[in-house]
Design an enzyme around this catalytic site. Structure first.
Site, PDB file in Angstrom:
ATOM      1  N   TYR A  76       0.461  14.267  -0.011  1.00 24.84           N
ATOM      2  CA  TYR A  76      -0.027  14.902   1.211  1.00 24.84           C
ATOM      3  C   TYR A  76       0.063  16.424   1.142  1.00 24.84           C
ATOM      4  O   TYR A  76       0.376  17.083   2.125  1.00 24.84           O
ATOM      5  CB  TYR A  76       0.713  14.351   2.448  1.00 24.84           C
ATOM      6  N   ARG A 134       1.958  20.637   5.201  1.00 26.68           N
ATOM      7  CA  ARG A 134       2.897  19.809   5.959  1.00 26.68           C
ATOM      8  C   ARG A 134       3.844  20.607   6.859  1.00 26.68           C
ATOM      9  O   ARG A 134       4.086  20.188   7.990  1.00 26.68           O
ATOM     10  CB  ARG A 134       3.677  18.875   5.031  1.00 26.68           C
ATOM     11  N   GLU A 194       0.828  -1.218   0.000  1.00 28.44           N
ATOM     12  CA  GLU A 194       0.000   0.000   0.000  1.00 28.44           C
ATOM     13  C   GLU A 194       0.859   1.264   0.000  1.00 28.44           C
ATOM     14  O   GLU A 194       0.737   2.107   0.881  1.00 28.44           O
ATOM     15  CB  GLU A 194      -0.902   0.004   1.248  1.00 28.44           C
ATOM     16  N   PRO A 195       1.741   1.433  -0.981  1.00 28.19           N
ATOM     17  CA  PRO A 195       2.569   2.633  -0.973  1.00 28.19           C
ATOM     18  C   PRO A 195       1.787   3.877  -1.400  1.00 28.19           C
ATOM     19  O   PRO A 195       0.940   3.809  -2.284  1.00 28.19           O
ATOM     20  CB  PRO A 195       3.665   2.321  -2.005  1.00 28.19           C
ATOM     21  N   GLY A 196       2.056   4.979  -0.738  1.00 27.99           N
ATOM     22  CA  GLY A 196       1.432   6.252  -1.116  1.00 27.99           C
ATOM     23  C   GLY A 196       2.513   7.253  -1.477  1.00 27.99           C
ATOM     24  O   GLY A 196       2.832   7.474  -2.647  1.00 27.99           O
ATOM     25  N   ARG A 197       3.120   7.827  -0.444  1.00 29.01           N
ATOM     26  CA  ARG A 197       4.132   8.875  -0.611  1.00 29.01           C
ATOM     27  C   ARG A 197       5.227   8.513  -1.616  1.00 29.01           C
ATOM     28  O   ARG A 197       5.607   9.326  -2.448  1.00 29.01           O
ATOM     29  CB  ARG A 197       4.780   9.143   0.757  1.00 29.01           C
ATOM     30  N   TYR A 251       3.425  19.385  10.570  1.00 31.60           N
ATOM     31  CA  TYR A 251       4.472  18.473  11.074  1.00 31.60           C
ATOM     32  C   TYR A 251       5.831  19.153  11.166  1.00 31.60           C
ATOM     33  O   TYR A 251       6.832  18.463  11.365  1.00 31.60           O
ATOM     34  CB  TYR A 251       4.646  17.273  10.124  1.00 31.60           C
ATOM     35  N   CYS A 309      -3.490  34.234   7.756  1.00 31.96           N
ATOM     36  CA  CYS A 309      -3.335  34.940   9.030  1.00 31.96           C
ATOM     37  C   CYS A 309      -3.090  33.968  10.176  1.00 31.96           C
ATOM     38  O   CYS A 309      -3.970  33.722  11.011  1.00 31.96           O
ATOM     39  CB  CYS A 309      -4.569  35.799   9.283  1.00 31.96           C
TER      40      CYS A 309
HETATM   41  C1  LIG Z   1      -1.474   6.248   4.724  1.00 31.58           C
HETATM   42  C2  LIG Z   1      -1.501   4.788   4.584  1.00 31.58           C
HETATM   43  C3  LIG Z   1      -0.667   4.153   3.648  1.00 31.58           C
HETATM   44  C4  LIG Z   1       0.334   4.889   2.803  1.00 31.58           C
HETATM   45  O1  LIG Z   1       1.376   5.416   3.565  1.00 31.58           O
HETATM   46  P1  LIG Z   1       2.618   6.120   2.818  1.00 31.58           P
HETATM   47  O2  LIG Z   1       3.500   6.525   3.957  1.00 31.58           O
HETATM   48  O3  LIG Z   1       2.070   7.285   2.089  1.00 31.58           O
HETATM   49  O4  LIG Z   1       3.230   5.116   1.934  1.00 31.58           O
HETATM   50  C5  LIG Z   1      -0.786   2.790   3.493  1.00 31.58           C
HETATM   51  N1  LIG Z   1      -1.663   2.068   4.241  1.00 31.58           N
HETATM   52  C6  LIG Z   1      -2.447   2.640   5.166  1.00 31.58           C
HETATM   53  C7  LIG Z   1      -3.382   1.802   5.949  1.00 31.58           C
HETATM   54  C8  LIG Z   1      -2.389   4.011   5.370  1.00 31.58           C
HETATM   55  O5  LIG Z   1      -3.181   4.568   6.291  1.00 31.58           O
END
Ligand SMILES: *Cc1c(COP(=O)(O)O)cnc(C)c1O
Length: 432
Positions: free
Chosen positions: A386, A328, A289-292, A332, A358
């Site tokens: 993000y 971000r 499940e890669p996102g970033r 963070y 503001c």
């Molecule tokens: C956010 C999330 C991801 C992706 O995380 P990245 O750090 O963006 O790779 C994968 N699985 C779950 C369950 C998440 O909540």
């Protein structure tokens, strides 16, 4: 102290985001041309960079039964989802809204996994009706509700339990979601019992196990630790006669924002597959499940310098992008590289780069050496993940426009929001 040497401008994302002939390009398109045509703030993404990131995972997983589910909360713009769907990805979703987006982008429902601690009955119903591949269930209570909803609909819900591997915080303090004390997942020691319970429910069909230990992880070690812990559970669960068809190791692989050197996706998976094989689990279907790591460094945000505001202790550079576009840093204290679209040869000044919102928290970068004048464009790096998906309307600022580049082609994939867009759902006062 000698004056700071003008260092060559740098943004992560090479070779897709790079300087050529004295200015910044995204692939074969000049960023300045896009800023002139579409205005600022403007997100610009490289489709080729996204495809290359997917390909790096695919290389690492070659010859295996594996599905890359893009975690779309990183950037859920429809055209970007289409890029990933066409590259062969499934999707990891965390809401009913994301489910509709994935379907709209042409995702095959069986390639969708549904994560998140707070799924509603309505979201479960819709996901069952379209036939998603798997529910990543995060609590015992959710198992019971999902069982009830599935039986009402006369189907069995495919489920995986998100287990919390409780990877040692002493050695990996940067991991935030795989530890005992957070809201995500089912505790390691409760997982076996939760699986027995799931297997006893008629509305559920146990199909896998999953974990997701955190985000912006820059080494292999925590993944290996988590994998060992999850495999221990897999063996214990299957010993009870509950077969697990897939193993989902979540996302979380980090990217370079400022000098980090995370492993490449193929190096990470080489290490993980070696461990899987060594423990005799190499045959299993794998989900990721890669996102970033698929989009983060495929994008920049272009912003115009509005004002320079020199001060006695700090100099401020006021730009037209803000915390509502790039949340971000405010959320963070995250670092994003900032570099001129067309670098000047003059000596730089050290600035705090801030937006017009503001709030004192509305800053994009601190102590940045930049040679700029009002009217210049700056690019904020690593803005693919993000950023737009976390953008808000704070200060009644419409969301930025987005352009996707592929080779020498550029397409507007999200028009800039107008004020009329912002108040469309609002009603004028009708009370006395
Ligand atoms: C956010 C999330 C991801 C992706 O995380 P990245 O750090 O963006 O790779 C994968 N699985 C779950 C369950 C998440 O909540």
């Amino acid at each position: 102290m000698p004056p700071a040497e003008p260092s060559p401008p740098y943004l992560p994302g090479a070779p897709y985001i790079a300087y050529r002939d004295g200015e910044l390009w995204v692939e074969d398109v000049r960023v300045a041309d896009l800023a002139r045509e579409h205005g600022t703030p403007l997100f610009v993404y490289s489709a080729t960079a996204m495809r290359a990131a997917v390909a790096a995972y695919q290389r690492g997983l070659q010859g295996r039964d594996a599905l890359i589910c893009y975690a779309m909360k990183a950037n859920s713009t429809l055209a970007i989802l289409e890029v990933f769907a066409r590259a062969g990805c499934g999707f990891d979703i965390v809401s009913g809204g994301e489910l509709e987006r994935a379907l709209r982008a042409g995702a095959a429902p069986q390639r969708i996994v549904f994560s998140g601690v707070g799924k509603t009955r309505a979201e479960m119903r819709r996901a069952l009706d379209v036939g998603i591949g798997c529910f990543n269930v995060e609590s015992r209570a959710e198992l019971d509700v999902l069982d009830e909803v599935a039986r009402e609909r006369g189907v069995r819900a495919p489920v995986s339990l998100r287990v919390n591997p409780d990877v040692d915080a002493q050695t990996h303090p940067y991991i935030s979601t795989g530890l005992r004390d957070n809201k995500f997942g089912i505790a390691h020691e409760e997982a076996l019992d939760a699986y027995r319970h799931a297997a006893s429910l008629r509305g559920l069909s146990v199909v896998g196990i999953d974990c997701h230990i955190g985000s912006q992880i820059t080494s292999v070690a925590p993944y290996l630790d988590a994998l060992e812990r999850v495999l221990d559970l897999v063996e214990a669960i299957e010993a009870e006669g509950i077969p697990l068809h897939h193993l989902d190791l979540g996302g979380g692989l980090g990217i370079e924002y400022h000098g980090e050197h995370p492993p490449t996706p193929d190096a990470l998976w080489q290490a993980l597959l070696a461990r899987l094989d060594a423990r005799g689990h190499g045959h299993r279907r794998l989900l990721l499940e890669p996102g970033r790591s698929l989009v983060g460094n495929a994008g920049i945000c272009v912003t115009e310098v509005l004002y320079t505001k020199p001060g006695s202790s700090k100099h401020f550079l006021i730009v037209d992008a803000a915390m509502n576009d790039l949340p971000r840093p405010a959320m963070y204290e995250a670092y994003h590289a900032i570099a001129p679209v067309r670098p000047r040869t003059e000596p730089p000044t050290v600035w705090d780069v801030v937006g017009p919102v503001c709030e004192s928290g509305d800053w994009l970068g601190r102590d940045r050496a930049l040679a700029v004048r009002p009217g210049d464009w700056l690019a904020v790096g690593s803005a693919g993940a993000y950023c737009m998906s976390m953008a808000s309307h704070y200060n009644t600022r419409g969301k930025a426009a987005e352009v996707l580049v592929s080779g020498a082609q550029a397409q507007l994939i999200r028009a800039r929001e107008t004020v009329a867009d912002l108040w469309r759902q609002e009603r004028a006062l009708a009370l006395d």
